[in-house]
Scaffold this motif. Structure first.
Motif, PDB file in Angstrom:
ATOM      1  N   ASP A 195      46.380  37.779  32.726  1.00  0.00           N
ATOM      2  CA  ASP A 195      47.783  37.494  33.021  1.00  0.00           C
ATOM      3  C   ASP A 195      48.616  37.852  31.798  1.00  0.00           C
ATOM      4  O   ASP A 195      48.569  37.168  30.775  1.00  0.00           O
ATOM      5  CB  ASP A 195      47.963  36.014  33.382  1.00  0.00           C
ATOM      6  CG  ASP A 195      49.335  35.745  34.001  1.00  0.00           C
ATOM      7  OD1 ASP A 195      50.308  36.372  33.549  1.00  0.00           O
ATOM      8  OD2 ASP A 195      49.427  34.900  34.915  1.00  0.00           O
ATOM      9  N   SER A 213      53.351  42.358  39.878  1.00  0.00           N
ATOM     10  CA  SER A 213      52.884  41.168  39.185  1.00  0.00           C
ATOM     11  C   SER A 213      52.399  41.546  37.800  1.00  0.00           C
ATOM     12  O   SER A 213      52.063  42.697  37.539  1.00  0.00           O
ATOM     13  CB  SER A 213      51.742  40.515  39.976  1.00  0.00           C
ATOM     14  OG  SER A 213      51.131  39.491  39.227  1.00  0.00           O
ATOM     15  N   THR A 214      52.401  40.573  36.912  1.00  0.00           N
ATOM     16  CA  THR A 214      51.862  40.814  35.576  1.00  0.00           C
ATOM     17  C   THR A 214      50.386  40.451  35.527  1.00  0.00           C
ATOM     18  O   THR A 214      49.804  40.400  34.451  1.00  0.00           O
ATOM     19  CB  THR A 214      52.633  39.985  34.541  1.00  0.00           C
ATOM     20  OG1 THR A 214      52.559  38.602  34.893  1.00  0.00           O
ATOM     21  CG2 THR A 214      54.086  40.429  34.470  1.00  0.00           C
ATOM     22  N   LEU A 215      49.770  40.194  36.673  1.00  0.00           N
ATOM     23  CA  LEU A 215      48.365  39.823  36.738  1.00  0.00           C
ATOM     24  C   LEU A 215      47.505  41.053  36.983  1.00  0.00           C
ATOM     25  O   LEU A 215      47.660  41.747  37.990  1.00  0.00           O
ATOM     26  CB  LEU A 215      48.132  38.794  37.852  1.00  0.00           C
ATOM     27  CG  LEU A 215      46.721  38.210  37.941  1.00  0.00           C
ATOM     28  CD1 LEU A 215      46.421  37.376  36.698  1.00  0.00           C
ATOM     29  CD2 LEU A 215      46.577  37.372  39.199  1.00  0.00           C
ATOM     30  N   GLU A 251      40.376  38.377  35.317  1.00  0.00           N
ATOM     31  CA  GLU A 251      41.815  38.411  35.540  1.00  0.00           C
ATOM     32  C   GLU A 251      42.523  38.265  34.201  1.00  0.00           C
ATOM     33  O   GLU A 251      42.145  37.429  33.378  1.00  0.00           O
ATOM     34  CB  GLU A 251      42.258  37.306  36.503  1.00  0.00           C
ATOM     35  CG  GLU A 251      41.811  37.544  37.939  1.00  0.00           C
ATOM     36  CD  GLU A 251      42.499  36.608  38.929  1.00  0.00           C
ATOM     37  OE1 GLU A 251      43.071  35.594  38.470  1.00  0.00           O
ATOM     38  OE2 GLU A 251      42.457  36.887  40.137  1.00  0.00           O
ATOM     39  N   SER A 290      43.667  42.597  37.531  1.00  0.00           N
ATOM     40  CA  SER A 290      42.372  42.156  38.020  1.00  0.00           C
ATOM     41  C   SER A 290      41.350  43.269  37.872  1.00  0.00           C
ATOM     42  O   SER A 290      41.640  44.440  38.135  1.00  0.00           O
ATOM     43  CB  SER A 290      42.456  41.748  39.501  1.00  0.00           C
ATOM     44  OG  SER A 290      43.304  40.634  39.668  1.00  0.00           O
ATOM     45  N   ASP A 308      60.157  38.683  32.869  1.00  0.00           N
ATOM     46  CA  ASP A 308      59.079  39.471  32.271  1.00  0.00           C
ATOM     47  C   ASP A 308      59.718  40.423  31.273  1.00  0.00           C
ATOM     48  O   ASP A 308      60.117  41.539  31.614  1.00  0.00           O
ATOM     49  CB  ASP A 308      58.335  40.228  33.365  1.00  0.00           C
ATOM     50  CG  ASP A 308      57.215  41.090  32.803  1.00  0.00           C
ATOM     51  OD1 ASP A 308      56.761  40.783  31.681  1.00  0.00           O
ATOM     52  OD2 ASP A 308      56.824  42.052  33.471  1.00  0.00           O
ATOM     53  N   ARG A 362      51.818  37.756  31.443  1.00  0.00           N
ATOM     54  CA  ARG A 362      52.976  36.883  31.208  1.00  0.00           C
ATOM     55  C   ARG A 362      52.583  35.623  30.468  1.00  0.00           C
ATOM     56  O   ARG A 362      53.230  35.225  29.509  1.00  0.00           O
ATOM     57  CB  ARG A 362      53.650  36.511  32.536  1.00  0.00           C
ATOM     58  CG  ARG A 362      54.944  35.697  32.353  1.00  0.00           C
ATOM     59  CD  ARG A 362      55.567  35.368  33.681  1.00  0.00           C
ATOM     60  NE  ARG A 362      54.742  34.437  34.440  1.00  0.00           N
ATOM     61  CZ  ARG A 362      54.770  33.118  34.266  1.00  0.00           C
ATOM     62  NH1 ARG A 362      55.556  32.576  33.362  1.00  0.00           N
ATOM     63  NH2 ARG A 362      54.007  32.334  34.999  1.00  0.00           N
ATOM     64  N   THR A 363      51.491  34.984  30.902  1.00  0.00           N
ATOM     65  CA  THR A 363      51.061  33.733  30.274  1.00  0.00           C
ATOM     66  C   THR A 363      50.087  33.955  29.127  1.00  0.00           C
ATOM     67  O   THR A 363      49.735  33.024  28.417  1.00  0.00           O
ATOM     68  CB  THR A 363      50.400  32.807  31.304  1.00  0.00           C
ATOM     69  OG1 THR A 363      49.238  33.459  31.845  1.00  0.00           O
ATOM     70  CG2 THR A 363      51.372  32.477  32.427  1.00  0.00           C
TER      71      THR A 363
END
Length: 239
Positions: free
Chosen positions: A141, A130-132, A139, A134, A75, A143-144
């Motif tokens: 993300d 986490s890079t998620l 949600e 909410s 990350d 990272r993606t």
């Protein structure tokens, strides 16, 4: 004692890579130069970095592919440094998850300022596992670089994604138009920028409503800015 930032600089033009490294070292950072995408991946596999500066037009593994592979490994914030200044290339870069895009020839002080801004933003961000992010049924993300509503993908432009991500990081609390603009565009806020933010919020709301029109997910906090609802999506209550 404050930890020195560790920066990876990737450019197949050795003179440019070394110049950037020298600029960063002069500003009190640790920096390492790589002259190919593969060398960067090899080093990143062994060593964590706080940020990477990546050229796009490199032989073998170009900057776009390198960005994707680096983000899969760690990350790490990425700033593109490239002679390609077409808007389409910048859109691709941001879509792949890069945090900033600087064109060559660059102004040394501007590049250093952008690196420092990215590092400050990184340090100020919540240190989540986490890079998620909410927010009820939404949600995001980081990272993606994907966002969903009720599991359905939201097809967002890079600026729309950036705005949604900023709102999701402050879910339930209002974010000013100035903070949204400066966080997504990395430019100084002015009267024209307020209208730009309003237009992008309108487009975001429409894309959310195309999936679920029963809820106002992005609310207007009059006189303050905008906020993303934090209530679970199954409450059935509107704002």
């Amino acid at each position: 004692m404050e930890k020195r930032a560790h920066i990876l600089v990737v450019d197949d033009e050795q003179a440019i890579a070394d110049l950037v490294v020298n600029l960063l070292v002069a500003e009190g950072m640790d920096a390492l130069a790589c002259y190919s995408g593969q060398a960067a991946l090899d080093i990143l596999a062994r060593t964590p970095f706080d940020l990477a500066i990546v050229d796009i037009m490199m032989p073998g593994i170009d900057g776009f592919e390198l960005c994707v592979r680096m983000r899969q490994m760690r990350d790490i914030p990425i700033i593109f440094l490239s002679a390609k200044d077409e808007e389409a290339d910048q859109v691709v870069g941001f879509t792949l998850g890069a945090e900033d895009y600087v064109t060559k020839p660059f102004r040394p002080r501007e590049l250093v300022a952008r690196v420092k801004a990215r590092l400050r933003r990184r340090q100020a961000a919540p240190q989540a596992s986490s890079t998620l992010l909410s927010a009820g049924a939404i949600e995001v993300d980081l990272r993606t670089h994907l966002a969903t509503l009720h599991g359905e993908p939201l097809h967002l432009t890079p600026k729309e994604f950036a705005i949604l991500a900023i709102l999701a990081q402050s879910v339930g609390s209002p974010v000013s138009a100035a903070d949204l603009f400066e966080g997504a565009w990395h430019e100084r806020f002015d009267d024209a920028a307020a209208n730009t933010v309003m237009v992008h919020i309108r487009r975001l709301r429409k894309k959310l409503a195309d999936i679920d029109a029963s809820t106002t997910f992005i609310e207007t906090a009059w006189g303050v800015g905008y906020k993303l609802r934090g209530a679970p999506s199954d409450t059935g209550h509107g704002a």
